[in-house]
Design an enzyme around this catalytic site. Structure first.
Site, PDB file in Angstrom:
ATOM      1  N   GLY A  11     100.302  27.529  48.371  1.00  0.00           N
ATOM      2  CA  GLY A  11     101.073  26.423  47.786  1.00  0.00           C
ATOM      3  C   GLY A  11     100.878  26.375  46.276  1.00  0.00           C
ATOM      4  N   ARG A  21      98.020  31.678  31.897  1.00  0.00           N
ATOM      5  CA  ARG A  21      97.987  31.850  30.431  1.00  0.00           C
ATOM      6  C   ARG A  21      96.575  32.201  29.960  1.00  0.00           C
ATOM      7  NH1 ARG A  21      96.695  28.315  26.274  1.00  0.00           N
ATOM      8  NH2 ARG A  21      97.879  28.545  24.341  1.00  0.00           N
ATOM      9  N   ARG A  72     103.398  32.275  50.900  1.00  0.00           N
ATOM     10  CA  ARG A  72     102.395  32.373  51.962  1.00  0.00           C
ATOM     11  C   ARG A  72     102.738  33.684  52.670  1.00  0.00           C
ATOM     12  NH1 ARG A  72      99.979  27.458  51.602  1.00  0.00           N
ATOM     13  NH2 ARG A  72     101.267  25.615  51.315  1.00  0.00           N
ATOM     14  N   CYS A  73     101.745  34.545  52.853  1.00  0.00           N
ATOM     15  CA  CYS A  73     102.055  35.914  53.289  1.00  0.00           C
ATOM     16  C   CYS A  73     101.253  36.317  54.531  1.00  0.00           C
ATOM     17  CB  CYS A  73     101.762  36.877  52.134  1.00  0.00           C
ATOM     18  SG  CYS A  73     102.009  38.594  52.535  1.00  0.00           S
ATOM     19  N   ASP A 103      92.560  28.134  49.898  1.00  0.00           N
ATOM     20  CA  ASP A 103      91.658  28.872  50.800  1.00  0.00           C
ATOM     21  C   ASP A 103      92.302  30.108  51.427  1.00  0.00           C
ATOM     22  OD1 ASP A 103      93.249  27.317  52.409  1.00  0.00           O
ATOM     23  OD2 ASP A 103      91.629  26.686  53.750  1.00  0.00           O
ATOM     24  N   THR A 125      94.736  24.442  43.910  1.00  0.00           N
ATOM     25  CA  THR A 125      95.378  23.736  45.023  1.00  0.00           C
ATOM     26  C   THR A 125      95.270  22.237  44.780  1.00  0.00           C
ATOM     27  OG1 THR A 125      95.176  23.117  47.355  1.00  0.00           O
ATOM     28  CG2 THR A 125      93.223  24.039  46.366  1.00  0.00           C
ATOM     29  N   ASP A 127      94.802  20.215  47.077  1.00  0.00           N
ATOM     30  CA  ASP A 127      94.014  19.641  48.176  1.00  0.00           C
ATOM     31  C   ASP A 127      92.546  19.380  47.819  1.00  0.00           C
ATOM     32  OD1 ASP A 127      96.333  19.887  49.667  1.00  0.00           O
ATOM     33  OD2 ASP A 127      95.750  21.794  50.558  1.00  0.00           O
ATOM     34  N   ASP A 129      90.057  21.283  48.274  1.00  0.00           N
ATOM     35  CA  ASP A 129      89.282  21.596  49.485  1.00  0.00           C
ATOM     36  C   ASP A 129      88.558  22.936  49.408  1.00  0.00           C
ATOM     37  OD1 ASP A 129      91.536  23.162  49.510  1.00  0.00           O
ATOM     38  OD2 ASP A 129      92.059  22.800  51.588  1.00  0.00           O
ATOM     39  N   ARG A 154     103.766  -0.658  45.130  1.00  0.00           N
ATOM     40  CA  ARG A 154     103.089  -1.959  45.096  1.00  0.00           C
ATOM     41  C   ARG A 154     104.043  -3.069  44.633  1.00  0.00           C
ATOM     42  NH1 ARG A 154      97.930  -4.017  44.563  1.00  0.00           N
ATOM     43  NH2 ARG A 154      96.939  -2.012  44.873  1.00  0.00           N
ATOM     44  N   ARG A 162     105.279  -7.102  51.968  1.00  0.00           N
ATOM     45  CA  ARG A 162     105.281  -6.100  53.037  1.00  0.00           C
ATOM     46  C   ARG A 162     103.967  -5.337  53.128  1.00  0.00           C
ATOM     47  NH1 ARG A 162     111.085  -3.313  51.781  1.00  0.00           N
ATOM     48  NH2 ARG A 162     112.346  -4.706  53.039  1.00  0.00           N
ATOM     49  N   MET A 169      99.434  14.198  50.959  1.00  0.00           N
ATOM     50  CA  MET A 169      99.053  15.557  51.381  1.00  0.00           C
ATOM     51  C   MET A 169      97.535  15.744  51.321  1.00  0.00           C
ATOM     52  SD  MET A 169     101.871  18.163  49.842  1.00  0.00           S
ATOM     53  CE  MET A 169     103.420  18.453  50.678  1.00  0.00           C
ATOM     54  N   ARG A 171      96.167  18.544  53.409  1.00  0.00           N
ATOM     55  CA  ARG A 171      95.879  19.385  54.584  1.00  0.00           C
ATOM     56  C   ARG A 171      94.735  18.756  55.384  1.00  0.00           C
ATOM     57  NH1 ARG A 171      98.000  24.456  55.445  1.00  0.00           N
ATOM     58  NH2 ARG A 171      98.618  24.716  53.292  1.00  0.00           N
ATOM     59  N   ARG A 211      94.437 -15.209  54.311  1.00  0.00           N
ATOM     60  CA  ARG A 211      93.907 -15.621  53.009  1.00  0.00           C
ATOM     61  C   ARG A 211      95.005 -15.725  51.961  1.00  0.00           C
ATOM     62  NH1 ARG A 211      90.088 -11.337  52.677  1.00  0.00           N
ATOM     63  NH2 ARG A 211      91.029 -10.804  50.675  1.00  0.00           N
ATOM     64  N   LYS A 213      97.162 -13.050  51.139  1.00  0.00           N
ATOM     65  CA  LYS A 213      97.494 -11.761  50.494  1.00  0.00           C
ATOM     66  C   LYS A 213      98.973 -11.487  50.637  1.00  0.00           C
ATOM     67  CE  LYS A 213      94.107  -8.353  49.916  1.00  0.00           C
ATOM     68  NZ  LYS A 213      93.954  -6.983  50.016  1.00  0.00           N
ATOM     69  N   LYS A 214      99.587 -11.044  49.555  1.00  0.00           N
ATOM     70  CA  LYS A 214     101.037 -10.863  49.553  1.00  0.00           C
ATOM     71  C   LYS A 214     101.466  -9.528  50.154  1.00  0.00           C
ATOM     72  CE  LYS A 214     102.414 -14.637  47.517  1.00  0.00           C
ATOM     73  NZ  LYS A 214     102.513 -15.649  48.552  1.00  0.00           N
TER      74      LYS A 214
HETATM   75  O1  F6P Z   1      97.919  23.236  50.319  1.00  0.00           O
HETATM   76  C1  F6P Z   1      98.828  22.477  49.611  1.00  0.00           C
HETATM   77  C2  F6P Z   1      99.766  21.738  50.531  1.00  0.00           C
HETATM   78  O2  F6P Z   1     100.667  20.994  49.732  1.00  0.00           O
HETATM   79  C3  F6P Z   1      99.096  20.830  51.567  1.00  0.00           C
HETATM   80  O3  F6P Z   1      98.659  19.620  51.009  1.00  0.00           O
HETATM   81  C4  F6P Z   1     100.188  20.706  52.582  1.00  0.00           C
HETATM   82  O4  F6P Z   1      99.654  20.432  53.859  1.00  0.00           O
HETATM   83  C5  F6P Z   1     100.841  22.061  52.556  1.00  0.00           C
HETATM   84  O5  F6P Z   1     100.507  22.649  51.306  1.00  0.00           O
HETATM   85  C6  F6P Z   1     102.334  22.063  52.707  1.00  0.00           C
HETATM   86  O6  F6P Z   1     102.743  23.384  52.746  1.00  0.00           O
HETATM   87  P1  F6P Z   1     104.247  23.884  52.569  1.00  0.00           P
HETATM   88  O7  F6P Z   1     104.646  23.645  51.142  1.00  0.00           O
HETATM   89  O8  F6P Z   1     104.186  25.326  52.903  1.00  0.00           O
HETATM   90  O9  F6P Z   1     105.064  23.051  53.490  1.00  0.00           O
END
Ligand code: F6P
Length: 319
Positions: A11, A21, A72-73, A103, A125, A127, A129, A154, A162, A169, A171, A211, A213-214
């Site tokens: 991604g 760069r 993605r390959c 990853d 990324t 994420d 992660d 908000r 509401r 996102m 993952r 309480r 809260k809006k």
């Molecule tokens: O890893 C980045 C990410 O945006 C994740 O947060 C999400 O789950 C995934 O890629 C979405 O992947 P795609 O763009 O292939 O739908």
């Protein structure tokens, strides 16, 4: 080392361009030739490789996405795909590769490393992660995009009194949800690292309502459950006027923040230094504001951990 390559994979994330760069300029600064591999590992297998000059990376520092394109390959998961990639690199005389991505990209770099080809991983990324770095390139920009969205939602949440469920996102990681929830003042944050108690959430919402809260904002990490499903359940249980916003891919684009640009510059440059020092099979990261590097094979064996103190703090502040 005289010639190196750079690719982006998985991604896209805001900050990949300043990272490219940095790799290109740092390499040329040290008299190396740099080759861009276009379209991630797919482009590598197909030999979509072109020499990059100083000017090739002009005017990209502020742009989201990646000028090298990405993919993605699945083919690169096989030994054949990896061998084809290595042959392409060798046929261009490229002796080391910088891989910018998440990853999945690291797994590709690990496979090349295991087959004796020097690679350095740079974490890119939204994420956040990747083990071995406190921050990945793109996380800060995505976080700011989410906060901007929460702030806007908000306004409507308050005006209409509401409950809003906002799905973000990440993952399998809760970083984006947790940081966005904490900085956006969410009442409840659902992250994959922690089980949630639906009864307790409903109770808290009802108490807040009593309480005066809006509105209520609930941030749900995509790794926990679908925001739409969760919103439906909440509406049924509370009878509060509830709406759901799934932020989706707007979180991946946009001009990188200054933080992401600086991180990209530091990590990209260090990756090139490592290749020059003959240290392939590494991944770079930032720990306590220092640029570090570690074994990419070992890194993938480690687990990314979320700072649960932040989750506790968010809970305390949202009473
Ligand atoms: O890893 C980045 C990410 O945006 C994740 O947060 C999400 O789950 C995934 O890629 C979405 O992947 P795609 O763009 O292939 O739908």
């Amino acid at each position: 080392m005289k010639k190196i390559g750079v690719l982006t994979s998985g991604g896209d994330s805001p900050g990949m361009n300043p990272a490219i760069r940095a790799v290109v300029r740092k390499a040329i600064y040290h008299n190396l030739e740099v080759y861009g591999i276009y379209g991630g590992y797919s482009g590598l297998i197909n030999g979509n490789i072109k020499k990059l000059e100083l000017g090739s990376v002009g005017d990209i520092i502020h742009r989201g996405g990646t000028m090298l394109y990405t993919a993605r390959c699945p083919e690169f998961k096989s030994k054949e795909g990896q061998q084809q990639g290595i042959e392409q690199l060798k046929s261009h005389g490229i002796e080391g590769l910088v891989v910018i991505g998440g990853d999945g990209s690291y797994r590709g770099a690990k496979a090349l490393t295991e087959q004796g080809y020097p690679c350095v991983g740079v974490p890119g990324t939204i994420d956040n992660d990747i083990p071995g770095t406190e921050f990945t390139i793109g996380f800060d920009t995505a976080l700011n995009t989410v906060i901007d969205a929460i702030d806007k939602i908000r306004d409507t949440a308050t005006s209409h009194e509401r409950t809003f469920v906002i799905e973000v996102m990440g993952r399998d990681a809760g970083d984006l949800a947790l940081w966005a929830g904490l900085s956006g003042g969410a009442e409840t944050i659902l992250i994959p690292e922690e089980n949630y108690d639906m009864d307790e959430i409903i109770e808290r919402l009802k108490k807040g309502h009593e309480r005066g809260k809006k509105h209520s904002i609930i941030v749900v990490a995509e790794g926990v459950t679908s925001g739409t499903e969760f919103g439906k359940k909440l509406q049924e249980a509370t009878n509060f006027d509830t709406r759901v916003s799934v932020l989706g891919h707007i979180q991946r684009g946009g001009s990188p923040t200054a933080f992401d640009r600086v991180l990209a510059a530091r990590l990209g440059a260090r990756a090139v230094e490592l290749l020059i020092e003959g240290k392939g099979g590494r991944a770079v990261g930032m720990e306590q504001n220092k640029i570090v590097d570690y074994d990419i094979i070992e890194a993938l064996g480690r687990k990314h951990t979320l700072d649960m103190n932040l989750a506790r703090l968010a809970q305390e502040l949202s009473i």
